[in-house]
Design a protein around this motif. Structure first.
Motif, PDB file in Angstrom:
ATOM      1  N   GLY A  32     113.493  53.963   4.992  1.00 55.28           N
ATOM      2  CA  GLY A  32     114.303  53.627   3.826  1.00 55.28           C
ATOM      3  C   GLY A  32     113.540  52.988   2.679  1.00 55.28           C
ATOM      4  O   GLY A  32     114.047  52.934   1.559  1.00 55.28           O
ATOM      5  N   PHE A  33     112.349  52.485   2.938  1.00 50.47           N
ATOM      6  CA  PHE A  33     111.607  51.812   1.874  1.00 50.47           C
ATOM      7  C   PHE A  33     110.141  51.712   2.271  1.00 50.47           C
ATOM      8  O   PHE A  33     109.797  51.809   3.440  1.00 50.47           O
ATOM      9  CB  PHE A  33     112.149  50.388   1.643  1.00 50.47           C
ATOM     10  CG  PHE A  33     111.845  49.444   2.774  1.00 50.47           C
ATOM     11  CD1 PHE A  33     112.596  49.479   3.937  1.00 50.47           C
ATOM     12  CD2 PHE A  33     110.788  48.558   2.691  1.00 50.47           C
ATOM     13  CE1 PHE A  33     112.300  48.636   4.992  1.00 50.47           C
ATOM     14  CE2 PHE A  33     110.484  47.702   3.745  1.00 50.47           C
ATOM     15  CZ  PHE A  33     111.246  47.750   4.895  1.00 50.47           C
ATOM     16  N   ARG A  61     116.989  46.000  -5.767  1.00 49.30           N
ATOM     17  CA  ARG A  61     117.585  47.321  -6.073  1.00 49.30           C
ATOM     18  C   ARG A  61     118.322  47.857  -4.854  1.00 49.30           C
ATOM     19  O   ARG A  61     119.432  48.375  -4.953  1.00 49.30           O
ATOM     20  CB  ARG A  61     116.483  48.308  -6.485  1.00 49.30           C
ATOM     21  CG  ARG A  61     116.294  48.459  -7.978  1.00 49.30           C
ATOM     22  CD  ARG A  61     115.493  49.713  -8.315  1.00 49.30           C
ATOM     23  NE  ARG A  61     114.268  49.846  -7.557  1.00 49.30           N
ATOM     24  CZ  ARG A  61     113.107  49.265  -7.879  1.00 49.30           C
ATOM     25  NH1 ARG A  61     113.028  48.503  -8.952  1.00 49.30           N
ATOM     26  NH2 ARG A  61     112.033  49.427  -7.142  1.00 49.30           N
ATOM     27  N   ARG A  62     117.684  47.737  -3.698  1.00 53.45           N
ATOM     28  CA  ARG A  62     118.317  48.244  -2.469  1.00 53.45           C
ATOM     29  C   ARG A  62     119.608  47.487  -2.163  1.00 53.45           C
ATOM     30  O   ARG A  62     120.526  48.039  -1.560  1.00 53.45           O
ATOM     31  CB  ARG A  62     117.341  48.118  -1.294  1.00 53.45           C
ATOM     32  CG  ARG A  62     116.138  49.063  -1.390  1.00 53.45           C
ATOM     33  CD  ARG A  62     115.045  48.685  -0.387  1.00 53.45           C
ATOM     34  NE  ARG A  62     115.496  48.738   0.972  1.00 53.45           N
ATOM     35  CZ  ARG A  62     115.051  47.939   1.954  1.00 53.45           C
ATOM     36  NH1 ARG A  62     114.142  47.026   1.716  1.00 53.45           N
ATOM     37  NH2 ARG A  62     115.521  48.057   3.172  1.00 53.45           N
ATOM     38  N   SER A  73     112.285  45.755  -5.594  1.00 55.72           N
ATOM     39  CA  SER A  73     112.742  46.874  -4.771  1.00 55.72           C
ATOM     40  C   SER A  73     113.834  46.407  -3.798  1.00 55.72           C
ATOM     41  O   SER A  73     114.851  47.089  -3.592  1.00 55.72           O
ATOM     42  CB  SER A  73     111.533  47.480  -4.045  1.00 55.72           C
ATOM     43  OG  SER A  73     111.895  47.999  -2.817  1.00 55.72           O
ATOM     44  N   MET A  74     113.667  45.230  -3.222  1.00 55.03           N
ATOM     45  CA  MET A  74     114.696  44.699  -2.308  1.00 55.03           C
ATOM     46  C   MET A  74     116.001  44.471  -3.070  1.00 55.03           C
ATOM     47  O   MET A  74     117.092  44.793  -2.582  1.00 55.03           O
ATOM     48  CB  MET A  74     114.218  43.390  -1.665  1.00 55.03           C
ATOM     49  CG  MET A  74     113.120  43.597  -0.630  1.00 55.03           C
ATOM     50  SD  MET A  74     112.203  42.068  -0.259  1.00 55.03           S
ATOM     51  CE  MET A  74     113.358  41.197   0.785  1.00 55.03           C
ATOM     52  N   GLU A 132     119.644  48.296   2.259  1.00 58.19           N
ATOM     53  CA  GLU A 132     120.470  49.322   1.598  1.00 58.19           C
ATOM     54  C   GLU A 132     121.630  49.779   2.483  1.00 58.19           C
ATOM     55  O   GLU A 132     122.633  50.281   1.977  1.00 58.19           O
ATOM     56  CB  GLU A 132     119.602  50.527   1.167  1.00 58.19           C
ATOM     57  CG  GLU A 132     119.074  51.418   2.285  1.00 58.19           C
ATOM     58  CD  GLU A 132     117.899  50.804   3.019  1.00 58.19           C
ATOM     59  OE1 GLU A 132     117.457  49.701   2.647  1.00 58.19           O
ATOM     60  OE2 GLU A 132     117.412  51.415   3.990  1.00 58.19           O
ATOM     61  N   LYS A 133     121.515  49.586   3.783  1.00 60.54           N
ATOM     62  CA  LYS A 133     122.618  49.972   4.679  1.00 60.54           C
ATOM     63  C   LYS A 133     123.657  48.853   4.724  1.00 60.54           C
ATOM     64  O   LYS A 133     124.853  49.095   4.542  1.00 60.54           O
ATOM     65  CB  LYS A 133     122.087  50.219   6.097  1.00 60.54           C
ATOM     66  CG  LYS A 133     121.146  51.414   6.206  1.00 60.54           C
ATOM     67  CD  LYS A 133     120.603  51.544   7.611  1.00 60.54           C
ATOM     68  CE  LYS A 133     119.501  52.591   7.656  1.00 60.54           C
ATOM     69  NZ  LYS A 133     118.479  52.282   8.660  1.00 60.54           N
TER      70      LYS A 133
END
Ligand SMILES: Cc1ncc(COP(=O)(O)O)c(C=O)c1O
Length: 381
Positions: free
Chosen positions: A286-287, A41-42, A38-39, A258-259
């Motif tokens: 955000g997650f 992907r972000r 997930s990290m 993601e930012k």
């Protein structure tokens, strides 16, 4: 929202560790891998440098580095970086905080392989002077790779409000370019990189449970700070690149992956906490990660209705108890002496300073037992 481990997960951990006496710590490999994916992907294609302070276990760092989307280690002390490089874990290690350790700097300068693998943090001429002095006293020294650290804090109302750590005196493009020129004028040093970690965004949950107004204030601050920093970070990177090429520009953390990755000036993210998903990282919009690292304590007392006492749990950052931890509420009445309770620590780095080994759980079995930094006798800070 707090994300408790599912009852079915706790049953698996109980089954896997039934033959062991608590206190003990486990890492659920599937949950950790899901968090890492997930990290990644972000991060949307930019590599994540693993923040070792948030992991503190070589076997886990090694498993994460073998996954797609992760590259290099962000270490927290130079002796740690020398140890990691010497063990062959990575040939790309950034020490994220400045060092005044002249012994370790001497080892770095005197070891060509270490000097090629490790980059140390600087933010002023005094740091450069210190490194140069060590180099002058080293036989056949290698060039020491350095990274400029930037102050990312958000300043408003003419300086009356400051949000974020006072991390570095380098704040403007002019400051950064001046330090870069100083570095390139010193033949013993090599300007390799730039780092700008925005802790007030990456490390502050923007959705605190039960505190909607505070959450709104945090989001407002983070929007303002993020917008200001994006412009300033780009200008700083451009100013430094005009002086010397940079191999990488590091920014962000678990809470901002993601930012931060959307900024063209940033080439990689530094993050680690999200791999374990400790309590403090439950409150982000955000997650949401899966609880991956947990510890079990034994119930040793039943002082009265609605309370049992577990042995241990007095971990400074996680703050549950001290030598003993009282557990209150109706669930306490279902617990007997000798039962075990599962808890999660608050801050990622703490778990492996309290336990000598991690039991790596695969399904409902222990796949491996690996030493933590503590288990390897390493207490760097
Ligand atoms: C320089 C730096 N980068 C990144 C991070 C983010 O680490 P984590 O993802 O574990 O919060 C930190 C944490 O303090 C840090 O100091």
């Amino acid at each position: 929202m707090m994300t408790p481990a599912a009852a079915s997960d706790l049953r698996r951990y109980n089954a896997a560790t039934a033959h062991l006496e608590p206190p003990l710590a486990v890492l659920d490999l599937a949950a950790m891998r899901a968090n890492a994916e997930s990290m990644a992907r972000r991060a949307a294609g930019k590599p994540i440098r693993v923040a070792s302070k948030s992991v503190r276990c070589r076997a886990v760092i090694s498993r994460v580095l073998a996954m797609d989307g992760f590259r290099g280690i962000m270490a927290y002390t130079l002796p740690e970086a020398l140890w990691l490089a010497g063990s062959g874990l990575s040939d790309d290690i950034l020490v994220a905080y400045p060092t005044a350790d002249t012994v370790a700097l001497g080892q770095l300068a005197g070891d060509a392989a270490a000097a090629a693998a490790i980059t140390v943090m600087v933010d002023c001429a005094e740091h450069l002077d210190l490194i140069e002095k060590v180099i002058a006293g080293t036989a056949e020294p290698s060039q020491v790779r350095v990274c400029i650290d930037i102050d990312t804090s958000f300043i408003a109302l003419g300086g009356r409000i400051r949000v974020g750590a006072r991390r570095s005196p380098v704040r403007t493009p002019a400051d950064a370019a001046a330090l870069a020129r100083d570095i390139v004028s010193r033949p013993g040093l090599r300007l390799a990189a730039l780092m700008a970690y925005e802790g007030q965004i990456a490390g502050v949950g923007d959705n605190p449970a039960g505190r909607p107004l505070y959450g709104r204030a945090i989001r407002y601050m983070q929007r303002k700070s993020g917008a200001e920093l994006a412009i300033r970070r780009a200008a700083i990177v451009a100013a430094v690149r005009a002086v010397a090429p940079l191999e990488f520009v590091n920014g962000g953390g678990t809470g901002s992956v993601e930012k931060t990755t959307t900024e063209a000036a940033v080439t990689e993210i530094g993050a680690g906490s999200g791999l374990y998903q400790p309590g403090l990282f439950d409150s982000y919009r955000g997650f949401s990660g899966r609880p991956a690292a947990l510890f079990a304590l034994p119930v040793v007392r039943r002082p009265g209705p609605g309370v049992v006492t577990a042995l241990g749990g007095g971990y400074l950052a996680s703050g549950a108890g001290e030598v003993q931890t009282p557990l209150l509420g109706r669930a306490a009445d279902g617990l007997r002496i000798g039962d075990r309770v599962w808890l999660r620590h608050a801050k990622a780095g703490e778990l492996c300073e309290r336990f000598g080994e991690l039991y790596l759980i695969d399904g409902d079995a222990i796949a491996a037992t690996v030493p933590t930094y503590r288990g390897e006798g390493k207490a760097f800070l």
